[in-house]
Design a protein around this motif. Structure first.
Motif, PDB file in Angstrom:
ATOM      1  N   ALA A 121       0.838  -1.205   0.000  1.00  0.00           N
ATOM      2  CA  ALA A 121       0.000   0.000   0.000  1.00  0.00           C
ATOM      3  C   ALA A 121       0.866   1.246   0.000  1.00  0.00           C
ATOM      4  CB  ALA A 121      -0.924  -0.016   1.208  1.00  0.00           C
ATOM      5  N   ASP A 122       1.926   1.227   0.771  1.00  0.00           N
ATOM      6  CA  ASP A 122       2.865   2.344   0.803  1.00  0.00           C
ATOM      7  C   ASP A 122       3.508   2.527  -0.561  1.00  0.00           C
ATOM      8  OD1 ASP A 122       4.735   4.278   1.601  1.00  0.00           O
ATOM      9  OD2 ASP A 122       6.093   2.802   2.480  1.00  0.00           O
ATOM     10  N   ALA A 123       3.991   1.440  -1.148  1.00  0.00           N
ATOM     11  CA  ALA A 123       4.673   1.522  -2.441  1.00  0.00           C
ATOM     12  C   ALA A 123       3.749   2.019  -3.547  1.00  0.00           C
ATOM     13  CB  ALA A 123       5.247   0.152  -2.812  1.00  0.00           C
ATOM     14  N   ALA A 124       2.476   1.655  -3.483  1.00  0.00           N
ATOM     15  CA  ALA A 124       1.512   2.045  -4.522  1.00  0.00           C
ATOM     16  C   ALA A 124       0.924   3.436  -4.280  1.00  0.00           C
ATOM     17  CB  ALA A 124       0.388   1.012  -4.598  1.00  0.00           C
ATOM     18  N   GLY A 125       1.317   4.085  -3.197  1.00  0.00           N
ATOM     19  CA  GLY A 125       0.808   5.425  -2.918  1.00  0.00           C
ATOM     20  C   GLY A 125      -0.590   5.455  -2.352  1.00  0.00           C
ATOM     21  N   ALA A 126      -1.023   4.366  -1.717  1.00  0.00           N
ATOM     22  CA  ALA A 126      -2.346   4.353  -1.096  1.00  0.00           C
ATOM     23  C   ALA A 126      -2.385   5.332   0.073  1.00  0.00           C
ATOM     24  CB  ALA A 126      -2.700   2.943  -0.619  1.00  0.00           C
ATOM     25  N   ASP A 127      -3.596   5.723   0.427  1.00  0.00           N
ATOM     26  CA  ASP A 127      -3.750   6.720   1.488  1.00  0.00           C
ATOM     27  C   ASP A 127      -3.783   6.103   2.884  1.00  0.00           C
ATOM     28  OD1 ASP A 127      -4.101   9.203  -0.132  1.00  0.00           O
ATOM     29  OD2 ASP A 127      -5.762   8.028  -0.959  1.00  0.00           O
TER      30      ASP A 127
END
Length: 261
Positions: free
Chosen positions: A134-140
């Protein structure tokens, strides 16, 4: 300050943090290793103290943080480090951090939010890997429903590789937070082998919260009744399915591709 004995009262309190009931009671958790401690320092986590091997000194990678306000540095014996960590070959430093009780309000207010929701996901490694993806994909943010692995479990935090400190990771009652999200305009999407859309034809733009279910039984009936859309992850090979962390990663990166590339 130095502590050599494993019978020291502070050491006993630290060692208890390896168990969830004591993390809950004390409102603290423990992280291990230079990288995670450095991430906690960089992102201003509520660090109570940092314990390092007194025979080796403060690791060079952390020496620049030795004057960080409010952080107590304590030299300890190798026996203390072994007692307070759960890896077979522990690194020479660990930190005790106060929980900050993150809330989901910011995620509910954020326009066009991309959030991953975990419904009773029980493997700490899967949970940690999904937080990292999630961090790598730019999730909020990431929301963990009841029955999921404890986000403060040492294995969960190790699996995040520091991403735990980069984005909101919230524990919440999904029966409460998901209806609130829908009222705020969020579309809930999950996976299904009977879905009409592949994840590559589905529109992940706008406010999309991706729901990942339990490793064995999938999304619960209660949560499933709230899901708006379902997608399938196409497969060309003979593998029966992807595990939860891999499936979440595929969906997150497809959402990132559509939103940013």
């Amino acid at each position: 300050m130095e502590i050599a004995s494993v019978n020291n009262p502070r050491v006993k309190d630290w060692a208890q943090l390896l168990e969830k009931k004591h993390r809950t009671r004390q409102g603290k958790y423990i992280i291990e290793g230079i990288h995670l401690v450095q991430e906690a320092l960089e992102h201003r986590a509520e660090i109570e103290c940092i314990a390092y091997d007194m025979d080796k000194g403060i690791p060079s990678e952390l020496s620049g943080y030795a004057n960080t306000a409010g952080v107590e540095w304590i030299g300890v014996s190798a026996a203390v480090i072994a007692k307070c960590t759960d890896t077979v070959t522990p690194q020479a430093v660990f930190a005790v951090i106060r929980k900050d009780d993150k809330q989901a309000d910011g995620l509910l207010r954020k326009p066009d939010s991309l959030v991953i929701v975990l419904d009773r996901l029980q493997d700490p490694g899967n949970v940690g890997t999904i937080i990292r993806s999630a961090d790598a994909a730019g999730a909020d943010g990431v929301i963990l429903g009841r029955g999921s692995a404890d986000v403060y479990n040492p294995k969960t935090i190790r699996s995040t590789m520091g991403s735990f400190f980069h984005l909101p990771v919230v524990e919440a009652d999904l029966s409460v937070i998901l209806p609130e999200a829908k009222e705020a305009g969020v579309t809930l999407v999950s996976t299904s082998l009977a879905a009409d859309h592949s994840c590559y034809s589905y529109d992940f733009k706008g406010s999309r919260w991706i729901v990942i279910g339990n490793e064995g039984s999938g999304v619960s009936q209660e949560v499933g009744s709230l899901v708006d859309d379902a997608v399938i992850i196409p497969s060309k090979g003979q593998a029966e399915s992807l595990n939860a962390a891999m499936a979440a990663t595929v969906l997150l990166f497809e959402a990132m591709r559509q939103r940013h590339f």
